[in-house]
Design a protein around this motif. Sequence first.
Motif, PDB file in Angstrom:
ATOM      1  N   TRP A 187     -40.228  20.859  -7.438  1.00  0.00           N
ATOM      2  CA  TRP A 187     -39.678  20.291  -6.204  1.00  0.00           C
ATOM      3  C   TRP A 187     -38.150  20.169  -6.306  1.00  0.00           C
TER       4      TRP A 187
ATOM      5  N   ALA B 222     -37.168  20.275   3.194  1.00  0.00           N
ATOM      6  CA  ALA B 222     -37.378  19.516   1.957  1.00  0.00           C
ATOM      7  C   ALA B 222     -38.514  18.513   2.116  1.00  0.00           C
TER       8      ALA B 222
ATOM      9  N   VAL C 255     -35.395  22.161  -3.909  1.00  0.00           N
ATOM     10  CA  VAL C 255     -34.412  21.410  -3.119  1.00  0.00           C
ATOM     11  C   VAL C 255     -32.997  21.776  -3.560  1.00  0.00           C
TER      12      VAL C 255
ATOM     13  N   SER D 217     -32.595  21.705   6.817  1.00  0.00           N
ATOM     14  CA  SER D 217     -32.812  21.705   5.368  1.00  0.00           C
ATOM     15  C   SER D 217     -33.574  20.458   4.938  1.00  0.00           C
TER      16      SER D 217
END
Length: 181
Positions: free
Chosen positions: A11, A83, A15, A79
């Motif tokens: 993750w 995310a 990101v 974005s």
Amino acid sequence: MSNNNWTHEDWNEMVTQMNEAVADSIEQNMEAQAAFMESWSDQLEESVPDEDVVAQGMEGYSSAYETWMNAAEQVYERSIDAAEGEDVDPSEYRDIWLEAANNAFKEVMSTEAFAAANGQFVQMVMEMRQEFDEAQQEAIAGMGLPSREDVEEVGERLVELERRQHDVETKLDRILDELEE
């Protein structure tokens, strides 16, 4: 079946990559805007436009800057959405920047300042072309080759000779017709 077990590292890496891509995109677009404005201001330096033209040019630039900042904000928001797990198509980023570029350039290009700078640029290019043509003709003459003017003159003389030849042929045909009668 796909593996939906994301680790904390996966993750964070995703990101981080998205943030870097967005930052690179913003940086590239700001550099493009800066280069455009620098080019535009270089053209304006050659003449001193009146205050109204300058004010309108600055308003156009300000509107263009606001358009770029709004696009950056939209990209940032998308974005964050990505995310948070929302399915965001990468082409949305491209579309946001393309629309922003079109709108920003429209803002700047519709000003009198841009029109004046563009007119000066076209005039400068035309003068440069004239100088290049003159230099080219001098170089051609220096090599002993015929210039454009020389070729045009020969062409005009040839047309005149053909006209005279046609007149002589017509007169000769009349004389021959009279002799045969």
